[in-house]
Write a protein that holds these residues in place. Sequence first.
Motif, PDB file in Angstrom:
ATOM      1  N   GLY A 140       0.798  -1.222   0.000  1.00 17.84           N
ATOM      2  CA  GLY A 140       0.000   0.000   0.000  1.00 17.84           C
ATOM      3  C   GLY A 140       0.829   1.269   0.000  1.00 17.84           C
ATOM      4  N   ILE A 141       2.116   1.175   0.277  1.00 16.49           N
ATOM      5  CA  ILE A 141       2.949   2.374   0.233  1.00 16.49           C
ATOM      6  C   ILE A 141       4.200   2.147  -0.610  1.00 16.49           C
ATOM      7  N   TRP A 145       6.764   5.171  -2.700  1.00 16.56           N
ATOM      8  CA  TRP A 145       6.514   6.531  -2.226  1.00 16.56           C
ATOM      9  C   TRP A 145       7.539   7.467  -2.844  1.00 16.56           C
ATOM     10  N   ASN A 149      -1.555  -0.782  10.125  1.00 17.06           N
ATOM     11  CA  ASN A 149      -2.521  -0.157   9.219  1.00 17.06           C
ATOM     12  C   ASN A 149      -2.218   1.312   8.964  1.00 17.06           C
ATOM     13  N   ARG A 150      -1.001   1.739   9.260  1.00 12.92           N
ATOM     14  CA  ARG A 150      -0.660   3.137   9.050  1.00 12.92           C
ATOM     15  C   ARG A 150       0.835   3.255   8.792  1.00 12.92           C
ATOM     16  N   GLN A 186       4.458  11.886   4.217  1.00 15.54           N
ATOM     17  CA  GLN A 186       3.383  10.939   3.955  1.00 15.54           C
ATOM     18  C   GLN A 186       2.833  10.494   5.303  1.00 15.54           C
ATOM     19  N   ASN A 202      -0.241   7.859   5.805  1.00  7.03           N
ATOM     20  CA  ASN A 202      -1.281   7.146   5.080  1.00  7.03           C
ATOM     21  C   ASN A 202      -1.774   5.930   5.844  1.00  7.03           C
ATOM     22  N   HIS A 206      -3.143   2.169   5.289  1.00  5.49           N
ATOM     23  CA  HIS A 206      -2.979   1.186   4.223  1.00  5.49           C
ATOM     24  C   HIS A 206      -3.480  -0.157   4.701  1.00  5.49           C
ATOM     25  N   GLY A 248       1.390  -4.700   6.865  1.00  9.85           N
ATOM     26  CA  GLY A 248       2.283  -3.598   7.220  1.00  9.85           C
ATOM     27  C   GLY A 248       3.617  -4.098   7.738  1.00  9.85           C
TER      28      GLY A 248
END
Length: 232
Positions: A136-137, A140, A158-159, A170, A172, A174, A178
């Motif tokens: 999810g990241i 970047w 989750n972050r 950033q 975010n 996600h 993770g």
Amino acid sequence: MIGATVFSGASAPAWTPDLLHPGAIWFDARLPDTMTMDAQGRVSHWRDGGGLGHVLRQDNPAHQPVWSAGQLSFTPDQHLFAPSPLPDGAPATLALRLRGAPGGAWDNPVSWWNGAPGTALSIGPDLTWRWYAAPGINAWGDGAVTVDTRFILSLGANRAQLIRNGQVRQDNAHAGPGGLITNGGQMVLGARGAADSAGGPVEGWGGAVTAFALIPQSHFDALNNGLYDWLA
């Protein structure tokens, strides 16, 4: 006051990443006694400042970075490596102070590698910093390469948050597990590829490292807890 004795206050101990987490793994080039080096300053071993027994090493003198004046300088074929100290997918905060202005695609000052890339800080073909990290990241973008840069990357379940030169770049949410993607392999400082008996680095990085920390926990308040100032 007659008979009074005045004691000067003891100076406060220096802040280190141990104060965030007792399992913090940190390397500070301003502490040359944590390094094993030859008369030319070529470093073969860099021990973690917290005394947890983690060691970045390089046995081949041709690939050893050079220490001078509180920083460790790398050419593109110099690097240090160690077994990844955290399990794959573990929440983590990574802090790094870089100096120098490297150029070229895929040069990596820090990465995890075991035949396939894990978390890495690289330079894209447009000469901007890129983080490749948790689901999810990936990729970047983080702006142009600069001469002196402080990064903090914090990855949770989750972050994810990236701080660069004091600014949150950033922050975010996600999906997915993770954490730090290590592929169960090696942590490499100064080059992209793992160093093994069969070969040298793959697409290395030229520049200097002042300090590096890996903390086994997400710290999204990293600007307020001393970590950024420690990198200074």
